[in-house]
Scaffold this active site. Structure first.
Site, PDB file in Angstrom:
ATOM      1  N   SER A  53       0.818  -1.218   0.000  1.00 55.79           N
ATOM      2  CA  SER A  53       0.000   0.000   0.000  1.00 55.79           C
ATOM      3  C   SER A  53       0.848   1.262   0.000  1.00 55.79           C
ATOM      4  O   SER A  53       0.370   2.339  -0.373  1.00 55.79           O
ATOM      5  CB  SER A  53      -0.928   0.016   1.220  1.00 55.79           C
ATOM      6  OG  SER A  53      -1.818  -1.077   1.194  1.00 55.79           O
ATOM      7  N   TYR A 141       6.366 -11.893   4.186  1.00 52.13           N
ATOM      8  CA  TYR A 141       5.213 -11.362   3.450  1.00 52.13           C
ATOM      9  C   TYR A 141       5.070 -12.170   2.166  1.00 52.13           C
ATOM     10  O   TYR A 141       5.845 -12.008   1.228  1.00 52.13           O
ATOM     11  CB  TYR A 141       5.432  -9.876   3.167  1.00 52.13           C
ATOM     12  CG  TYR A 141       4.305  -9.158   2.457  1.00 52.13           C
ATOM     13  CD1 TYR A 141       3.040  -9.721   2.272  1.00 52.13           C
ATOM     14  CD2 TYR A 141       4.517  -7.868   1.964  1.00 52.13           C
ATOM     15  CE1 TYR A 141       2.038  -9.028   1.620  1.00 52.13           C
ATOM     16  CE2 TYR A 141       3.513  -7.162   1.312  1.00 52.13           C
ATOM     17  CZ  TYR A 141       2.274  -7.748   1.136  1.00 52.13           C
ATOM     18  OH  TYR A 141       1.269  -7.056   0.487  1.00 52.13           O
ATOM     19  N   LYS A 170       2.671 -12.552   6.896  1.00 49.91           N
ATOM     20  CA  LYS A 170       1.471 -11.947   6.311  1.00 49.91           C
ATOM     21  C   LYS A 170       1.170 -12.747   5.057  1.00 49.91           C
ATOM     22  O   LYS A 170       1.975 -12.776   4.118  1.00 49.91           O
ATOM     23  CB  LYS A 170       1.698 -10.472   5.959  1.00 49.91           C
ATOM     24  CG  LYS A 170       0.504  -9.842   5.238  1.00 49.91           C
ATOM     25  CD  LYS A 170       0.778  -8.416   4.799  1.00 49.91           C
ATOM     26  CE  LYS A 170      -0.406  -7.844   4.020  1.00 49.91           C
ATOM     27  NZ  LYS A 170      -0.164  -6.456   3.537  1.00 49.91           N
ATOM     28  N   ILE A 212      -3.350  -7.326   8.163  1.00 45.18           N
ATOM     29  CA  ILE A 212      -2.666  -6.128   7.679  1.00 45.18           C
ATOM     30  C   ILE A 212      -3.412  -5.748   6.409  1.00 45.18           C
ATOM     31  O   ILE A 212      -3.065  -6.152   5.303  1.00 45.18           O
ATOM     32  CB  ILE A 212      -1.166  -6.396   7.449  1.00 45.18           C
ATOM     33  CG1 ILE A 212      -0.536  -6.945   8.733  1.00 45.18           C
ATOM     34  CG2 ILE A 212      -0.449  -5.125   7.012  1.00 45.18           C
ATOM     35  CD1 ILE A 212       0.909  -7.400   8.586  1.00 45.18           C
TER      36      ILE A 212
END
Length: 307
Positions: A53, A141, A170, A212
């Site tokens: 993001s 991630y 994540k 998240i």
């Protein structure tokens, strides 16, 4: 470092804060600090920056460090901080992860390298080298839709066994069978966060540590409330919030993240919705749909617009 302490604190809704830019395309530092403060005041349980993001591939290494430092200073210990430090470049990943450690961040979130498509042994070597170079906790991630490679459960299990500071992942992985197997093989105390918005609630049900979620950029109170309801044992409230958030989750991913989220924040008067090329703004039709969804959710009731 007491990894068990981090495991207890690093839970809930961790907002992956966007990187706001000025009209000229420079990092808007004051607006960024305002966004971080707003997230904390709205109940987000933690902050991450320079993840997907935050448009990390559009930032220089020095800009990423600046954003990390600004975030750390603004948070000022109020909530845990887990910046994204991964890159497609191994040397950059090492540099950024070491910098997160210098800042005393609570953890570093390291993405599976994108574009290169390393095999599983190469992934193991990359992550083990990074983890062994620091003492800071590492969160893997895994986002195969962006990286074009999926870290297999067996690879993650090897890393967890061999690197004590790899404490969680994540998973932006739509394969929920895979996600279940991560907890089975990496241990029930492994911190598993959802990066798929419609799987945030299901992730809690299987023992996940939280999420998240890019949607927290736009609706932080409700996203945090979903975790709080589950933690309080109010399953009905958690389910209700899951479905209340679904229209917003859907519209924010009708174009590549974070373009819709930035458009929404612009409509809310929070930022100037600038993206760096090669990213571009959503279509006018999608902007209209975003505005309609925000109004339906009551988000635009008293907000101005910078869009």
């Amino acid at each position: 470092m007491a990894y068990e302490d981090v495991k207890q604190r690093l839970r809930g809704s961790i907002c992956p804060v966007i990187t706001p830019f000025t009209e000229q395309g420079e990092i808007d530092e004051e607006t960024f600090k305002q966004l971080v403060n707003w997230q904390i005041e709205s109940g987000s349980h933690g902050i991450s920056v320079t993840g997907t993001s935050g448009e990390p591939s559009s930032l220089t290494v020095e800009e990423r460090k600046r954003v990390m430092k600004l975030a750390m200073e603004t948070i000022d210990g109020r909530v845990p901080f887990a910046p994204g430090t991964g890159s497609t470049n191994h040397k950059e990943t090492m540099e950024l992860t070491k910098y997160a450690e210098e800042l005393s961040a609570d953890a570093a979130m390291v993405i599976v390298p994108y574009y290169n498509k390393p095999n599983q042994q190469a992934l193991y070597n990359h992550f083990k080298t990074v983890a062994n170079a620091v003492k800071i906790p590492i969160i893997i991630y895994n986002i195969p839709g962006r990286t074009a490679v999926n870290m297999e459960v067996s690879t993650m299990k090897r890393l967890v066994e061999d690197c004590p500071n790899i404490i969680g992942a994540k998973e932006s992985n739509k394969d929920f069978e895979h996600v279940n197997r991560v907890l089975l093989h990496c241990g029930r105390d492994f911190l598993l966060f959802s990066g798929i918005e419609l799987l945030c609630y299901p992730m809690l049900a299987i023992g996940g540590a939280g999420f998240i979620s890019a949607t927290a950029n736009v609706e932080p109170k409700k996203v945090a409330a979903l975790y709080n309801a589950w933690a309080d044992g109010d399953v009905k409230r958690a389910q209700d919030l899951h479905y209340e958030l679904m229209p917003l989750n859907d519209v924010l991913f009708k174009d590549t993240n974070p373009a819709p989220a930035k458009a929404a924040l612009g409509m809310m008067g929070k930022i100037y919705p600038k993206l760096r090329m090669p990213m571009g703004p959503p279509s006018e039709a999608l902007k209209a749909e975003i505005r309609e969804t925000l109004a339906h959710c009551g988000i635009l009731a008293s907000a101005g617009s910078k869009s």
